[in-house]
Design a protein around this motif. Structure first.
Motif, PDB file in Angstrom:
ATOM      1  N   TYR A  68      95.338  44.406  87.790  1.00 51.71           N
ATOM      2  CA  TYR A  68      94.181  43.577  87.489  1.00 51.71           C
ATOM      3  C   TYR A  68      93.821  43.752  86.026  1.00 51.71           C
ATOM      4  O   TYR A  68      94.156  44.758  85.407  1.00 51.71           O
ATOM      5  N   GLY A  69      93.092  42.782  85.497  1.00 47.03           N
ATOM      6  CA  GLY A  69      92.735  42.810  84.082  1.00 47.03           C
ATOM      7  C   GLY A  69      91.666  43.821  83.727  1.00 47.03           C
ATOM      8  O   GLY A  69      91.613  44.328  82.611  1.00 47.03           O
ATOM      9  N   GLY A  70      90.789  44.124  84.662  1.00 46.64           N
ATOM     10  CA  GLY A  70      89.713  45.060  84.379  1.00 46.64           C
ATOM     11  C   GLY A  70      88.502  44.402  83.745  1.00 46.64           C
ATOM     12  O   GLY A  70      87.584  45.082  83.298  1.00 46.64           O
ATOM     13  N   THR A  71      88.489  43.068  83.711  1.00 45.23           N
ATOM     14  CA  THR A  71      87.333  42.353  83.155  1.00 45.23           C
ATOM     15  C   THR A  71      86.312  42.127  84.270  1.00 45.23           C
ATOM     16  O   THR A  71      86.578  42.427  85.442  1.00 45.23           O
ATOM     17  N   LYS A  72      85.173  41.579  83.905  1.00 45.02           N
ATOM     18  CA  LYS A  72      84.128  41.328  84.901  1.00 45.02           C
ATOM     19  C   LYS A  72      84.583  40.268  85.911  1.00 45.02           C
ATOM     20  O   LYS A  72      84.262  40.336  87.090  1.00 45.02           O
ATOM     21  N   GLU A  73      85.368  39.281  85.460  1.00 42.29           N
ATOM     22  CA  GLU A  73      85.877  38.238  86.345  1.00 42.29           C
ATOM     23  C   GLU A  73      87.050  38.716  87.187  1.00 42.29           C
ATOM     24  O   GLU A  73      87.287  38.212  88.274  1.00 42.29           O
ATOM     25  N   ASP A  74      87.830  39.656  86.675  1.00 45.06           N
ATOM     26  CA  ASP A  74      89.025  40.173  87.361  1.00 45.06           C
ATOM     27  C   ASP A  74      88.981  41.703  87.366  1.00 45.06           C
ATOM     28  O   ASP A  74      89.753  42.365  86.673  1.00 45.06           O
ATOM     29  N   PRO A  75      88.090  42.318  88.180  1.00 42.68           N
ATOM     30  CA  PRO A  75      87.952  43.780  88.159  1.00 42.68           C
ATOM     31  C   PRO A  75      89.099  44.477  88.889  1.00 42.68           C
ATOM     32  O   PRO A  75      89.798  43.875  89.700  1.00 42.68           O
ATOM     33  N   HIS A  76      89.266  45.756  88.586  1.00 44.27           N
ATOM     34  CA  HIS A  76      90.219  46.585  89.324  1.00 44.27           C
ATOM     35  C   HIS A  76      89.672  46.764  90.736  1.00 44.27           C
ATOM     36  O   HIS A  76      88.515  47.133  90.913  1.00 44.27           O
ATOM     37  N   ILE A  77      90.504  46.520  91.751  1.00 44.93           N
ATOM     38  CA  ILE A  77      90.067  46.642  93.142  1.00 44.93           C
ATOM     39  C   ILE A  77      90.338  48.056  93.625  1.00 44.93           C
ATOM     40  O   ILE A  77      91.451  48.568  93.512  1.00 44.93           O
ATOM     41  N   VAL A  78      89.313  48.697  94.197  1.00 41.30           N
ATOM     42  CA  VAL A  78      89.418  50.057  94.729  1.00 41.30           C
ATOM     43  C   VAL A  78      89.133  49.994  96.225  1.00 41.30           C
ATOM     44  O   VAL A  78      88.003  49.715  96.628  1.00 41.30           O
ATOM     45  N   PRO A  79      90.153  50.242  97.096  1.00 35.83           N
ATOM     46  CA  PRO A  79      89.906  50.211  98.542  1.00 35.83           C
ATOM     47  C   PRO A  79      89.170  51.476  98.991  1.00 35.83           C
ATOM     48  O   PRO A  79      89.378  52.552  98.442  1.00 35.83           O
ATOM     49  N   CYS A  80      88.306  51.320  99.997  1.00 38.20           N
ATOM     50  CA  CYS A  80      87.522  52.455 100.487  1.00 38.20           C
ATOM     51  C   CYS A  80      87.132  52.206 101.934  1.00 38.20           C
ATOM     52  O   CYS A  80      86.892  51.062 102.323  1.00 38.20           O
ATOM     53  N   ILE A  81      87.040  53.267 102.740  1.00 37.17           N
ATOM     54  CA  ILE A  81      86.615  53.124 104.128  1.00 37.17           C
ATOM     55  C   ILE A  81      85.126  53.402 104.280  1.00 37.17           C
ATOM     56  O   ILE A  81      84.562  53.211 105.342  1.00 37.17           O
ATOM     57  N   GLY A  82      84.475  53.836 103.223  1.00 30.28           N
ATOM     58  CA  GLY A  82      83.037  54.107 103.248  1.00 30.28           C
ATOM     59  C   GLY A  82      82.280  53.149 102.347  1.00 30.28           C
ATOM     60  O   GLY A  82      82.714  52.028 102.079  1.00 30.28           O
ATOM     61  N   THR A  83      81.123  53.619 101.827  1.00 30.55           N
ATOM     62  CA  THR A  83      80.311  52.772 100.951  1.00 30.55           C
ATOM     63  C   THR A  83      80.351  53.225  99.498  1.00 30.55           C
ATOM     64  O   THR A  83      79.839  52.540  98.630  1.00 30.55           O
ATOM     65  N   LYS A  84      80.943  54.390  99.226  1.00 29.65           N
ATOM     66  CA  LYS A  84      81.076  54.851  97.839  1.00 29.65           C
ATOM     67  C   LYS A  84      82.343  55.674  97.694  1.00 29.65           C
ATOM     68  O   LYS A  84      82.875  56.212  98.665  1.00 29.65           O
ATOM     69  N   ARG A  85      82.840  55.738  96.460  1.00 27.33           N
ATOM     70  CA  ARG A  85      84.075  56.472  96.196  1.00 27.33           C
ATOM     71  C   ARG A  85      84.066  56.979  94.769  1.00 27.33           C
ATOM     72  O   ARG A  85      83.578  56.315  93.859  1.00 27.33           O
ATOM     73  N   LEU A  86      84.633  58.158  94.576  1.00 30.53           N
ATOM     74  CA  LEU A  86      84.748  58.745  93.244  1.00 30.53           C
ATOM     75  C   LEU A  86      86.010  58.190  92.592  1.00 30.53           C
ATOM     76  O   LEU A  86      87.096  58.233  93.176  1.00 30.53           O
ATOM     77  N   VAL A  87      85.855  57.633  91.384  1.00 34.10           N
ATOM     78  CA  VAL A  87      86.971  56.993  90.686  1.00 34.10           C
ATOM     79  C   VAL A  87      87.201  57.710  89.367  1.00 34.10           C
ATOM     80  O   VAL A  87      86.257  58.082  88.675  1.00 34.10           O
ATOM     81  N   GLY A  88      88.472  57.902  89.033  1.00 33.61           N
ATOM     82  CA  GLY A  88      88.834  58.489  87.747  1.00 33.61           C
ATOM     83  C   GLY A  88      89.522  57.454  86.881  1.00 33.61           C
ATOM     84  O   GLY A  88      90.450  56.783  87.321  1.00 33.61           O
ATOM     85  N   CYS A  89      89.073  57.321  85.641  1.00 31.85           N
ATOM     86  CA  CYS A  89      89.638  56.330  84.720  1.00 31.85           C
ATOM     87  C   CYS A  89      90.261  57.064  83.537  1.00 31.85           C
ATOM     88  O   CYS A  89      89.601  57.859  82.871  1.00 31.85           O
ATOM     89  N   VAL A  90      91.538  56.816  83.304  1.00 28.92           N
ATOM     90  CA  VAL A  90      92.202  57.311  82.098  1.00 28.92           C
ATOM     91  C   VAL A  90      92.099  56.154  81.111  1.00 28.92           C
ATOM     92  O   VAL A  90      92.860  55.198  81.177  1.00 28.92           O
ATOM     93  N   CYS A  91      91.152  56.241  80.215  1.00 32.37           N
ATOM     94  CA  CYS A  91      90.788  55.102  79.376  1.00 32.37           C
ATOM     95  C   CYS A  91      91.900  54.672  78.418  1.00 32.37           C
ATOM     96  O   CYS A  91      92.082  53.489  78.174  1.00 32.37           O
ATOM     97  N   GLU A  92      92.638  55.594  77.873  1.00 27.23           N
ATOM     98  CA  GLU A  92      93.745  55.279  76.970  1.00 27.23           C
ATOM     99  C   GLU A  92      95.003  55.926  77.510  1.00 27.23           C
ATOM    100  O   GLU A  92      94.948  56.925  78.208  1.00 27.23           O
ATOM    101  N   GLU A  93      96.152  55.369  77.144  1.00 25.57           N
ATOM    102  CA  GLU A  93      97.423  55.880  77.656  1.00 25.57           C
ATOM    103  C   GLU A  93      97.652  57.345  77.320  1.00 25.57           C
ATOM    104  O   GLU A  93      98.123  58.112  78.140  1.00 25.57           O
TER     105      GLU A  93
END
Length: 127
Positions: A68-93
């Motif tokens: 995904y592009g990571g923009t507001k129109e095309d966000p990264h999709i994160v699947p979850c079985i609950g209502t919240k999830r901890l996400v880690g972002c490696v901002c640069e390569e």
């Protein structure tokens, strides 16, 4: 020579005692019509996954996720079985630090460091 003689003697003795003629063992592939395919040999979870792939599904998230592009129109999709999830972002390569943040169900959320957008999507377990 002595080994062959001993083997023949033992075989003859067993044949006479059991009144059964000894037959040569059959090769496993001799009775089948070729080598069995993966689908014929699969059992359990492997068979369930192969059947799902035939239907065009990926129940256990085995395949690489869509980019995904990571923009507001095309966000990264994160699947979850609950209502919240901890996400880690490696901002640069080349970054060695991971930016961690909580992602809640609902609207898109931004990474506090790089600004990529993420969206939590409810995911049903296959079993």
């Amino acid at each position: 020579m002595a080994g062959r003689l001993l083997l023949r003697t033992c075989t003859k003795t067993l044949q006479l005692r059991s009144h059964v003629l000894a037959t040569r063992p059959h090769r496993a592939m001799g009775t089948l019509k070729g080598i069995p395919t993966d689908e014929e040999q699969a059992a359990g979870l492997e068979r369930r996954v192969m059947q799902a792939f035939k239907q065009g599904k990926d129940p256990y998230s085995i395949l690489k996720p869509k980019q995904y592009g990571g923009t507001k129109e095309d966000p990264h999709i994160v699947p979850c079985i609950g209502t919240k999830r901890l996400v880690g972002c490696v901002c640069e390569e080349d970054n060695t630090a991971i930016v961690w943040f909580w992602l809640h169900e609902g609207d898109c959320h931004r990474c506090p460091s790089c600004g990529s957008h993420y969206k939590l999507v409810h995911h049903e377990l296959p079993h």
